[in-house]
Design an enzyme around this catalytic site. Structure first.
Site, PDB file in Angstrom:
ATOM      1  N   GLU A  46      71.092 -20.684 -29.613  1.00  0.00           N
ATOM      2  CA  GLU A  46      71.920 -20.873 -29.997  1.00  0.00           C
ATOM      3  C   GLU A  46      73.155 -20.730 -31.590  1.00  0.00           C
ATOM      4  OE1 GLU A  46      73.848 -24.463 -27.293  1.00  0.00           O
ATOM      5  OE2 GLU A  46      73.163 -25.216 -28.954  1.00  0.00           O
ATOM      6  N   GLU A  94      70.782 -33.196 -23.079  1.00  0.00           N
ATOM      7  CA  GLU A  94      70.659 -32.733 -25.037  1.00  0.00           C
ATOM      8  C   GLU A  94      71.115 -33.633 -25.242  1.00  0.00           C
ATOM      9  OE1 GLU A  94      72.728 -28.875 -25.656  1.00  0.00           O
ATOM     10  OE2 GLU A  94      72.302 -29.078 -27.128  1.00  0.00           O
TER      11      GLU A  94
HETATM   12 MN    MN Z   1      72.596 -27.173 -28.296  1.00  0.00          MN
END
Ligand code: MN
Length: 304
Positions: free
Chosen positions: A248, A154
């Site tokens: 998130e 990520e």
């Molecule tokens: Mn994230």
């Protein structure tokens, strides 16, 4: 051929929207809330893999009919991009331990900031960092492959890592590992800070895009910040992305002060995780449908 993307993606929510830890009561609370908000899977953070009782969690997941993904960010004491080999060794052990827990949970995904510490660095990465990280990730991916697990890298913003801030950097690091089971994990919150727009990186990743985080520019309720979600979801539709999409968001109303401080959450934008999750689920649905319609429309335009 461009694809319509209606119905392909599984939708999930990060456990930190509901709970700070992972004891029995928290597991029940998180899974119940995930189910109630209409998500297909929960993303469990493995910052301390030893704190997750995989056997009982897996049983609970089955009870609730939910699937699971796993994520983590390394700390400065376990940073595999460090020039200090003791720290690198500790980081590799932690990643392998997290992989064991992910496997025991029957997760097919482990992603996040697996390539460096998740935090503010005081200088750029040292020249050997990328090659060293690629070596560790190659070993992690090999073991993950034996268990049918995909590893996700990520890219995060410059205040949370000095090594991989963009999709292009993630792709370059993946090439260096030569692994086939490492994918790019794009998070639109970070893209909004680092990328030129929210479409090009998605198209550039193509089939290497394997996981998506959605979060608002201020990490609060989706649709109340400045992120151009229509552009991002249209890009996913054009790319034919059919992988997982996880919501998130963090608030010290739920997570520990240490954790929220690591993410620079200084003011809480919400205190009711269940309401936040329901709103996110609805927002994502609307975006998926709108993007599907827009892309289908442009397909039929170009056909005519
Ligand atoms: Mn994230």
């Amino acid at each position: 051929m461009l694809q319509s993307r209606m119905g392909g993606n599984t939708l999930g929510v990060h456990a930190s929207v509901f709970v700070a830890g992972w004891n029995d009561a928290e597991v029940d609370r998180a899974l119940q809330a995930t189910k109630r908000a209409g998500f297909h899977f929960i993303e469990i953070p493995l910052l301390n893999p030893g704190n997750v009782d995989a056997v009982s969690t897996r049983k609970k997941l089955e009870e609730y009919g939910l699937s699971v993904t796993c994520s983590l960010g390394l700390g400065f004491a376990s940073d595999i991009s460090s020039p200090d080999q003791e720290i690198v060794k500790r980081g590799e052990s932690l990643l392998m331990e997290a992989l064991d827990v992910a496997s025991a949970l029957d997760s097919s995904y482990l992603g996040g900031v697996l390539y460096s510490a998740m935090g503010k660095y005081v200088g750029p990465a040292w020249p050997g960092a990328e090659a060293q990280v690629a070596d560790v990730l190659r070993r992690l991916a090999a073991r993950a492959g034996e268990r049918g697990i995909t590893i996700g890298l990520e890219p995060v913003n410059r205040y949370e890592s000095n090594l991989v801030n963009s999709a292009r950097q993630a792709l370059a690091l993946i090439r260096l590992t030569e692994a086939t089971n490492i994918v790019v994990h794009l998070d639109v919150y970070h893209m909004n800070i680092e990328e030129g727009d929210l479409e090009q990186p998605v198209l550039e990743c193509g089939q290497r895009l394997g996981y998506v985080h959605v979060g608002e520019s201020h990490r609060g309720y989706l649709g109340t910040g400045t992120i151009d979600f229509p552009q991002f979801f249209r890009a996913l539709a054009r790319a034919g992305y059919e992988g997982p999409i996880a919501f998130e968001s963090f608030s010290s109303a739920v997570v520990s002060r240490d954790f929220s401080s690591a993410l620079a959450i200084w003011r809480d934008l919400w205190d009711d995780g269940e309401d936040l999750a329901r709103a996110a689920r609805e927002f994502i649905d609307q975006q998926l449908h709108a993007a599907g319609r827009a892309v289908n429309l442009s397909i039929s335009d170009s056909d005519s």
